[in-house]
Enzyme design. Structure first.
Site, mmCIF file in Angstrom:
data_model
loop_
_atom_site.group_PDB
_atom_site.id
_atom_site.type_symbol
_atom_site.label_atom_id
_atom_site.label_comp_id
_atom_site.label_asym_id
_atom_site.label_seq_id
_atom_site.Cartn_x
_atom_site.Cartn_y
_atom_site.Cartn_z
ATOM 1 N N TYR A 45 0.850 -1.198 0.000
ATOM 2 C CA TYR A 45 0.000 0.000 0.000
ATOM 3 C C TYR A 45 0.877 1.236 0.000
ATOM 4 O O TYR A 45 1.834 1.315 0.767
ATOM 5 C CB TYR A 45 -0.926 0.021 1.226
ATOM 6 N N GLU A 73 -0.569 4.762 -0.564
ATOM 7 C CA GLU A 73 -1.403 5.945 -0.835
ATOM 8 C C GLU A 73 -0.580 7.206 -0.628
ATOM 9 O O GLU A 73 0.193 7.302 0.333
ATOM 10 C CB GLU A 73 -2.634 5.931 0.074
ATOM 11 N N ASP A 80 -6.504 13.462 -25.162
ATOM 12 C CA ASP A 80 -6.369 12.054 -24.749
ATOM 13 C C ASP A 80 -5.616 11.348 -25.872
ATOM 14 O O ASP A 80 -6.184 11.078 -26.938
ATOM 15 C CB ASP A 80 -7.774 11.461 -24.556
ATOM 16 N N THR A 104 -3.282 6.170 -22.097
ATOM 17 C CA THR A 104 -3.009 4.855 -21.534
ATOM 18 C C THR A 104 -1.540 4.568 -21.806
ATOM 19 O O THR A 104 -0.885 5.295 -22.567
ATOM 20 C CB THR A 104 -3.869 3.759 -22.189
ATOM 21 N N LYS A 150 -0.889 0.916 -25.371
ATOM 22 C CA LYS A 150 -1.218 0.792 -26.799
ATOM 23 C C LYS A 150 0.074 0.983 -27.600
ATOM 24 O O LYS A 150 0.968 0.164 -27.464
ATOM 25 C CB LYS A 150 -2.331 1.781 -27.154
ATOM 26 N N ARG A 178 -0.769 -2.381 -18.918
ATOM 27 C CA ARG A 178 -2.114 -1.783 -18.974
ATOM 28 C C ARG A 178 -2.254 -0.741 -17.861
ATOM 29 O O ARG A 178 -2.121 -1.076 -16.678
ATOM 30 C CB ARG A 178 -3.135 -2.913 -18.788
HETATM 31 N N1 DSN Z 1 -11.268 0.293 -25.863
HETATM 32 C C1 DSN Z 1 -10.025 0.862 -26.322
HETATM 33 C C2 DSN Z 1 -9.856 0.681 -27.768
HETATM 34 O O1 DSN Z 1 -9.947 -0.450 -28.216
HETATM 35 O O2 DSN Z 1 -9.598 1.633 -28.506
HETATM 36 C C3 DSN Z 1 -9.839 2.250 -25.914
HETATM 37 O O3 DSN Z 1 -9.830 2.322 -24.523
#
Ligand code: DSN
Length: 428
Positions: free
Chosen positions: A51, A53, A197, A223, A226, A232
């Site tokens: 933990y 925080e 984003d 994120t 990707k 993730r």
């Molecule tokens: N769901 C994702 C995608 O496939 O683009 C984005 O978060």
């Protein structure tokens, strides 16, 4: 994984099956990628027990000296990678990053603007079934129906009319460059904030192969899994150092970086996932290596090579091509649905996802399109020749989605192709 194998054979077998699936099929979902063994090792370790925080050196728990190192490195490397003055690496996901960013800049009930989900936007950009659409009044902007590109003129008209608190740019299914500078002009004209984003394009942005949002956005969210090819998770960046943001139950105003941090923790999250943060640090280190630029350039070259084959075969691509890591195939002129195409390709060993196209008459569970991306196969080392071959395979399968024999035969070819680009070792 011997301990897991003997204690929980069901889960062991499911994991083994997933390693096999990822290794023996062609992964072409535009938002997916394959992490390195270093990232996998950093994720699967004892920091999951801790933990922590708070933030490095300001924690609500003792014993944080090691996770502080990991989180400190992750923050430092994220800032270096994107040229940002402030980074928060704690968001558990892109959705959490967006929630913290929204609450930093707007009050519940305020008007916000985001790209319509059916036009390529993300769930968190204002969909009615998501927190974003439930907590805020959403004015969606759309694509120009003739060009398939973002309609910046409509964005300006809507922003003038509705005076949103912020406009969020970024998309889940948009194959072209996003003009962050143009959105900044719109935001300045109507006096609102800009959140970018960059979840899909973060890897491209990090090496300068897509325009940089940081000079034009108040907050950048992303994120990490990707094109960036990390574990993730989520990330927030900003270059705005000042500002005065009032937070509930906090007597003094906060600057932008302080407000973002406070909206991540304690605003929207509790304990950070320090094992994932350690893996983010490793991924950022990988992204800072010179080879990462070559990788990102190859992602784009691969997407262009694949798009060319599909176009030559008479398929319709939304916007007529791609500038980035993905393309959207409009199957309506072929009398096909996205659902049928996804299923046929999956039987042939190619994983894509059905996707709405602009003004799609089909329901979201059926759709008229598929989205195809190249980040994962590029990680395996595939280049333009393989993309051209895969393009021909896709065309062959989509010519007759009912032909199961064809799919079965193709699956063998796909397996052979995959075996020439090894990925993970399949456990015993
Ligand atoms: N769901 C994702 C995608 O496939 O683009 C984005 O978060």
């Amino acid at each position: 994984m011997q301990t897991l194998k003997s204690f929980d054979p069901d889960i062991y077998e499911a994991i083994k099956g997933e390693v096999r699936r990822q290794t023996e099929t062609l992964e072409m979902i535009a938002s997916e990628n394959f992490v390195s063994m270093a990232v996998l090792e950093a994720m699967g370790q004892v920091m999951t027990n801790k933990y922590a925080e708070g933030y490095p050196r300001h924690r609500y728990y003792g014993g944080c000296e090691n996770v502080d190192i990991a989180e400190g490195k992750a923050r430092f490397r994220a800032k270096k990678l994107f040229g940002a003055r402030h980074a928060n690496v704690q968001p558990h996901s892109g959705s959490q990053a967006n929630m913290a960013a929204y609450l930093t800049l707007a009050e519940v009930g305020d008007t916000i603007m985001g790209m319509h989900l059916n036009h390529g936007g993300h769930l968190t950009h204002g969909s009615g079934v998501n927190f974003s659409g439930r907590l805020f009044k959403v004015i969606p902007y759309e694509l120009n129906p003739d060009t398939g590109r973002i309609d910046y003129d409509q964005m300006l008209r809507l922003a003038r009319e509705h005076k949103p608190k912020f406009i969020i740019t970024g998309a889940s299914a948009y194959p072209r460059i996003i003009e962050f500078d143009r959105v900044r002009e719109i935001c300045d004209e109507v006096g609102c904030y800009h959140i970018a984003d960059i979840a899909h394009i973060a890897g491209l942005v990090s090496v300068g192969l897509h325009p940089d949002p940081l000079p034009y956005a108040d907050i950048v969210t992303s994120t990490t899994h990707k094109t960036l090819r990390g574990p993730r998770g989520g990330l927030i960046l900003t270059n705005v150092e000042g500002g005065e943001f009032m937070l509930p139950n906090m007597p003094k105003p906060k600057t932008m970086p302080e407000a973002i941090d406070a909206w991540v923790f304690p605003g929207t999250q509790g304990g950070p996932l320090e094992h994932v943060i350690a893996a983010k640090a490793v991924a950022f280190r990988e992204a800072l290596q010179p080879e990462f630029r070559d990788y990102q350039a190859q992602i784009i070259a691969n997407a262009k090579a694949l798009a060319e084959v599909l176009l030559k075969a008479g398929f319709k691509l939304v916007t007529g091509g791609t500038d980035n890591h993905m393309m959207l195939v409009d199957l309506a002129p072929r009398g096909l649905t996205g659902k049928a195409a996804e299923k046929a390709l999956e039987s042939a060993g190619i994983t894509v996802n059905k996707n709405m196209v602009p003004n799609d008459p089909q329901r979201p569970f059926v759709t008229s399109g598929i989205r195809i991306g190249t980040p994962a196969l590029t990680t395996r080392g595939m280049k333009e020749d393989e993309m051209r071959r895969i393009g021909r395979i896709i065309v062959h399968i989509l010519e007759d989605v009912e032909d199961e024999e064809r799919q079965k035969r193709t699956r063998e070819q796909v397996r052979e192709l995959c075996s020439r680009f090894p990925l993970y070792e399949i456990p015993d």
